[in-house]
Design an enzyme around this catalytic site. Sequence first.
Site, PDB file in Angstrom:
ATOM      1  N   ASP A 123      -2.303  10.798  -2.326  1.00 31.65           N
ATOM      2  CA  ASP A 123      -2.506  10.225  -3.622  1.00 31.65           C
ATOM      3  C   ASP A 123      -2.981   9.952  -5.056  1.00 31.65           C
ATOM      4  O   ASP A 123      -2.450   9.487  -5.039  1.00 31.65           O
ATOM      5  CB  ASP A 123      -3.780   9.003  -2.762  1.00 31.65           C
ATOM      6  CG  ASP A 123      -3.647   7.946  -1.333  1.00 31.65           C
ATOM      7  OD1 ASP A 123      -3.105   8.211  -0.802  1.00 31.65           O
ATOM      8  OD2 ASP A 123      -3.066   6.838  -1.864  1.00 31.65           O
ATOM      9  N   GLN A 144      -2.771   2.536   9.971  1.00 34.53           N
ATOM     10  CA  GLN A 144      -0.633   2.611   9.252  1.00 34.53           C
ATOM     11  C   GLN A 144      -0.235   3.419   9.864  1.00 34.53           C
ATOM     12  O   GLN A 144       1.384   3.437  10.096  1.00 34.53           O
ATOM     13  CB  GLN A 144      -1.579   3.173   7.625  1.00 34.53           C
ATOM     14  CG  GLN A 144      -2.041   2.307   7.086  1.00 34.53           C
ATOM     15  CD  GLN A 144      -3.403   2.722   6.119  1.00 34.53           C
ATOM     16  OE1 GLN A 144      -3.833   3.022   7.521  1.00 34.53           O
ATOM     17  NE2 GLN A 144      -3.768   2.695   5.161  1.00 34.53           N
ATOM     18  N   ARG A 178       0.829  -1.203   0.239  1.00 31.49           N
ATOM     19  CA  ARG A 178      -0.029   0.124   0.026  1.00 31.49           C
ATOM     20  C   ARG A 178       1.231   1.465   0.040  1.00 31.49           C
ATOM     21  O   ARG A 178       1.848   1.496   0.378  1.00 31.49           O
ATOM     22  CB  ARG A 178      -1.136  -0.282   1.269  1.00 31.49           C
ATOM     23  CG  ARG A 178      -0.389  -0.638   2.986  1.00 31.49           C
ATOM     24  CD  ARG A 178      -0.135   0.032   3.511  1.00 31.49           C
ATOM     25  NE  ARG A 178      -0.106   1.373   3.239  1.00 31.49           N
ATOM     26  CZ  ARG A 178       0.484   2.686   3.941  1.00 31.49           C
ATOM     27  NH1 ARG A 178       1.854   1.998   3.884  1.00 31.49           N
ATOM     28  NH2 ARG A 178       1.122   3.599   3.453  1.00 31.49           N
ATOM     29  N   GLY A 179       0.173   2.719  -0.390  1.00 32.00           N
ATOM     30  CA  GLY A 179       1.095   3.390  -0.442  1.00 32.00           C
ATOM     31  C   GLY A 179       0.871   3.762  -2.084  1.00 32.00           C
ATOM     32  O   GLY A 179       1.760   2.909  -2.619  1.00 32.00           O
ATOM     33  N   ALA A 180       0.387   4.711  -2.287  1.00 31.67           N
ATOM     34  CA  ALA A 180       0.246   5.447  -2.985  1.00 31.67           C
ATOM     35  C   ALA A 180       1.808   4.977  -4.081  1.00 31.67           C
ATOM     36  O   ALA A 180       1.442   4.240  -5.553  1.00 31.67           O
ATOM     37  CB  ALA A 180       0.023   7.026  -3.889  1.00 31.67           C
ATOM     38  N   ASN A 237      -6.553  11.943   0.265  1.00 26.00           N
ATOM     39  CA  ASN A 237      -4.894  11.623   0.963  1.00 26.00           C
ATOM     40  C   ASN A 237      -6.049  10.645   2.335  1.00 26.00           C
ATOM     41  O   ASN A 237      -7.002  10.039   1.553  1.00 26.00           O
ATOM     42  CB  ASN A 237      -4.098  12.326   1.302  1.00 26.00           C
ATOM     43  CG  ASN A 237      -3.072  11.720   2.275  1.00 26.00           C
ATOM     44  OD1 ASN A 237      -2.167  10.598   1.429  1.00 26.00           O
ATOM     45  ND2 ASN A 237      -2.466  11.934   3.724  1.00 26.00           N
ATOM     46  N   LYS A 238      -5.207   9.508   2.146  1.00 28.22           N
ATOM     47  CA  LYS A 238      -6.081   8.974   3.711  1.00 28.22           C
ATOM     48  C   LYS A 238      -7.209   9.960   4.285  1.00 28.22           C
ATOM     49  O   LYS A 238      -7.134  11.340   4.696  1.00 28.22           O
ATOM     50  CB  LYS A 238      -4.851   8.646   3.954  1.00 28.22           C
ATOM     51  CG  LYS A 238      -5.564   7.847   5.824  1.00 28.22           C
ATOM     52  CD  LYS A 238      -6.357   6.158   5.357  1.00 28.22           C
ATOM     53  CE  LYS A 238      -5.764   5.498   3.843  1.00 28.22           C
ATOM     54  NZ  LYS A 238      -6.521   4.672   3.462  1.00 28.22           N
ATOM     55  N   ARG A 278      -7.009  -0.484  -7.501  1.00 26.19           N
ATOM     56  CA  ARG A 278      -7.199   0.686  -6.200  1.00 26.19           C
ATOM     57  C   ARG A 278      -7.514   1.760  -7.132  1.00 26.19           C
ATOM     58  O   ARG A 278      -6.600   2.099  -7.860  1.00 26.19           O
ATOM     59  CB  ARG A 278      -6.211   0.490  -5.079  1.00 26.19           C
ATOM     60  CG  ARG A 278      -6.086  -0.725  -4.277  1.00 26.19           C
ATOM     61  CD  ARG A 278      -5.512  -0.269  -2.996  1.00 26.19           C
ATOM     62  NE  ARG A 278      -6.004   0.777  -2.161  1.00 26.19           N
ATOM     63  CZ  ARG A 278      -5.164   0.949  -0.820  1.00 26.19           C
ATOM     64  NH1 ARG A 278      -4.047   1.358  -1.015  1.00 26.19           N
ATOM     65  NH2 ARG A 278      -6.230   2.367  -0.069  1.00 26.19           N
TER      66      ARG A 278
HETATM   67  O1  MRU Z   1      -5.078   3.042   2.012  1.00 24.74           O
HETATM   68  P1  MRU Z   1      -3.009   3.398   1.676  1.00 24.74           P
HETATM   69  O2  MRU Z   1      -2.064   2.234   2.801  1.00 24.74           O
HETATM   70  O3  MRU Z   1      -2.141   3.042   0.454  1.00 24.74           O
HETATM   71  O4  MRU Z   1      -2.786   4.694   1.952  1.00 24.74           O
HETATM   72  C1  MRU Z   1      -1.954   5.572   1.772  1.00 24.74           C
HETATM   73  C2  MRU Z   1      -1.528   7.255   1.934  1.00 24.74           C
HETATM   74  O5  MRU Z   1      -3.343   8.018   2.158  1.00 24.74           O
HETATM   75  C3  MRU Z   1      -0.574   7.306   1.572  1.00 24.74           C
HETATM   76  O6  MRU Z   1      -0.634   8.975   2.897  1.00 24.74           O
HETATM   77  C4  MRU Z   1       0.218   7.649  -0.153  1.00 24.74           C
HETATM   78  O7  MRU Z   1      -0.391   6.856  -0.082  1.00 24.74           O
HETATM   79  C5  MRU Z   1       1.140   8.891   0.206  1.00 24.74           C
HETATM   80  S1  MRU Z   1       2.276   7.366   0.396  1.00 24.74           S
HETATM   81  C6  MRU Z   1       4.139   8.134   0.513  1.00 24.74           C
END
Ligand code: MRU
Length: 339
Positions: A230, A189, A44-46, A240-241, A87
């Site tokens: 994201d 997270q 996970r993470g963009a 973002n999250k 996603r």
């Molecule tokens: O659902 P996730 O854990 O993939 O979400 C992650 C985030 O929202 C991060 O802030 C974003 O992807 C940036 S990661 C450098």
Amino acid sequence: MEPVIWRDGRVELLDQRLLPQRVQWVHCRDYRETARGIRDMVVRGAPAIGVTAAYGLAQAVRASRASDRVSLLADLHAADAVLRAARPTAVTLMWALDRMLAVAQRSLDIVSELEKEALAIHQETRELDQRIAQAGLAVVPPGTRILTHCHTGGLATGGTGTALGVIMAAHRSGYGISVWVDETRPYLQGSRITAWELQQAGVPATLICDNMAGYFMGRGEVDLVLVGTDRMAANGDFANKIGTYSLAVLAHAHRIPFYPALPLSSIDLAMSDGRHIPIEQRSPQEVTHFRGMPVAPAGVQVANPAFDMTPHSYVTGIITEAGVLRPPFTRTIAQALGK
Ligand code: MRU
């Protein structure tokens, strides 16, 4: 530790769902398993999602039984559709896949060129993260008490991270910072990964529940908010999250600087503003259960948007590999992207 490793046609994903209690790898033998790893948040993470999807396409052409170029490209496009749907919010996923498809179109040896391109995307991510971290230091005065949300370190990018990369760089440079870590419900997270990484790096950090941010801001104990992204629209609005928008409003009310950190590949110029960014809705199970244990009454109605959208009016500046962009963002973003 790397979130994703390419091993001779196999994609190895560190299972981030089990952290920090267990370090375990998921072996993805084909692109479908890799897409499942993205969908189920093994990775996970963009930016890390983008890197993983690129490897997924390399897997698809390698495994294809096509006997001619047209059939090979058809197999590639079928895999692309599966990976792209894994996603919907993180635009780095689409960006990496678009880049891979463009290489396939102009290559004679598609199998080897796609493998090279996926490795190049991964390597560039590492280099961009270093530049983002250096650029971000400009907004972190010594002794800053930083609040961060979700997890934006190396496991979320494949490099050294975005917002958390800035925080780690400030710590290593002796800035004497400390960090408030939002736990980041429902997937945690923040508590499971960010707090763990900060602890390992020896960064002074305090874990808080998401609903405590206002309390500490009101007491004057937060100097700066740093988050990831994201997908950012052309005007600086960004997804973002879930919980990021609430933090931005709180920061604005308390006159606390608020910065997203991101690679320019997270900017989607096709979106003039953030209203049309697709927001992923995830399973109710993530809210009603934690690792199989119920924390809500059976059958309760649940909403679980995984992201929210923060309007650019709450953003002090945007930390990128091209430096810190300042308002008016429509102009500075276009300049940074050379448009
Ligand atoms: O659902 P996730 O854990 O993939 O979400 C992650 C985030 O929202 C991060 O802030 C974003 O992807 C940036 S990661 C450098």
